[in-house]
Scaffold this motif. Structure first.
Motif, mmCIF file in Angstrom:
data_model
loop_
_atom_site.group_PDB
_atom_site.id
_atom_site.type_symbol
_atom_site.label_atom_id
_atom_site.label_comp_id
_atom_site.label_asym_id
_atom_site.label_seq_id
_atom_site.Cartn_x
_atom_site.Cartn_y
_atom_site.Cartn_z
ATOM 1 N N LEU A 39 46.221 70.846 41.857
ATOM 2 C CA LEU A 39 45.547 72.137 41.722
ATOM 3 C C LEU A 39 44.032 71.981 41.808
ATOM 4 O O LEU A 39 43.341 72.825 42.395
ATOM 5 N N ALA A 268 45.500 77.237 31.711
ATOM 6 C CA ALA A 268 45.719 78.236 32.759
ATOM 7 C C ALA A 268 44.404 78.893 33.147
ATOM 8 O O ALA A 268 44.109 79.089 34.326
ATOM 9 N N PHE A 272 43.744 77.574 36.781
ATOM 10 C CA PHE A 272 44.348 78.521 37.712
ATOM 11 C C PHE A 272 43.383 79.612 38.174
ATOM 12 O O PHE A 272 43.438 80.031 39.333
#
Length: 302
Positions: A39, A268, A272
């Motif tokens: 990620l 997160a 993200f």
């Protein structure tokens, strides 16, 4: 765990902090490392591509894409501050950080996180002017105003970071409890600051979109309405997810019973949301996709 030096008073002075990290997920550390690294690479690559495309394509030299490039740059720096140390703590032998290192990391984390919030607000204002005052757009959103909005976002981040760091690291620390002093006032101040830097920009964006939607609904043709909504869709998606995650991560009550849950929410928000920016603006924004296509199909010089 801490390295401590004794003083004559009845408390000790902390010189290092030990990362607990994902101690509850010890057996999954390699899996988490692989996921977070993937990620992280995607986030860096996506934001670098956006900044590069905007800088080389003259058609994207507009206030909207200027703010987008600033947001991508800020989020790239934001992930550089947080993710590499986290990855290192997952597989490294040493999981400690010095007091000065912790303060430095926290300073840049707060500065960049708040900068991102207010950059999104500036982008909302830009969309408001573009749709509600189109004839005066180039006059209102000139280079000086754009630069001032970016500098203002960064200045607010720096100011809040200085206040937060001064407040946190002026506290004495203990072994069994992180701070030996009464932290009630400190907690209240932190909550107020967190509320202001999340709720205030979120409220300003919300007001901007009320005015934007009101103006769009007055457009006679459905095609014109769709085009106007399309220019705001990408920004609105990023805003909803960004402020939603930030609100859950920093405005919800914390407790020992939800420590693992709080960790996952923080991860997160940290990993993200910076990835969301390049994904949304690349997949949903036609101008960015066209610019990317032109850059890829451009023939190299002989």
């Amino acid at each position: 765990m801490w390295n401590l030096s004794m003083r004559r008073e009845n408390y000790t002075v902390v010189s290092e902090f030990f990362f607990q990290g994902f101690s509850s997920f010890h057996e999954h550390k390699l899996t988490l490392f692989a996921i977070f690294l993937t990620l992280y690479v995607l986030t860096l690559a996506g934001n670098v591509i956006i900044v590069t495309i905007i800088s080389i394509d003259r058609r994207l030299h507009t206030p909207m894409y200027f703010f987008l490039s600033m947001l991508s740059t800020s989020e790239t720096m934001y992930t550089l501050v947080i993710v590499p140390p986290m990855l290192s703590s997952l597989i490294g032998q040493s999981q400690s950080i010095s007091l000065a290192g912790c303060a430095t990391q926290m300073f840049f984390f707060i500065t960049l996180a708040i900068n991102n919030c207010f950059l999104l607000t500036a982008m909302g204002y830009d969309r408001y002017v573009a749709i509600c005052k189109p004839l005066r757009y180039t006059v209102i959103m000139n280079r000086k105003v754009c630069a001032q909005l970016v500098w203002g976002a960064c200045s607010i981040g720096l100011l809040v970071a200085i206040i937060q760091i001064s407040s946190v690291f002026s506290q004495p620390f203990c072994v069994m409890k992180l701070s030996c002093a009464d932290t009630n006032l400190h907690d209240i101040i932190n909550f107020i600051i967190s509320s202001l830097v999340i709720v205030l920009p979120m409220g300003l964006v919300f007001i901007s979109y009320i005015l934007i939607i009101s103006t769009i609904l007055k457009i006679a043709s459905s095609e014109g309405q769709k085009k106007a909504f399309a220019t705001c869709a990408s920004h609105l998606i990023v805003v909803i997810v960004h402020y939603g995650c930030a609100s859950i991560a920093y405005l919800r009550p914390k407790s020992e019973n939800t420590k693992d849950q709080d960790q996952l929410i923080s991860v997160a928000y940290t990993i993200f949301t910076p990835l969301l920016n390049p994904v949304v603006y690349t997949l949903r924004n036609k101008e960015v996709k066209n610019a990317l296509h032109r850059a890829i199909s451009r023939k190299p010089l002989a």
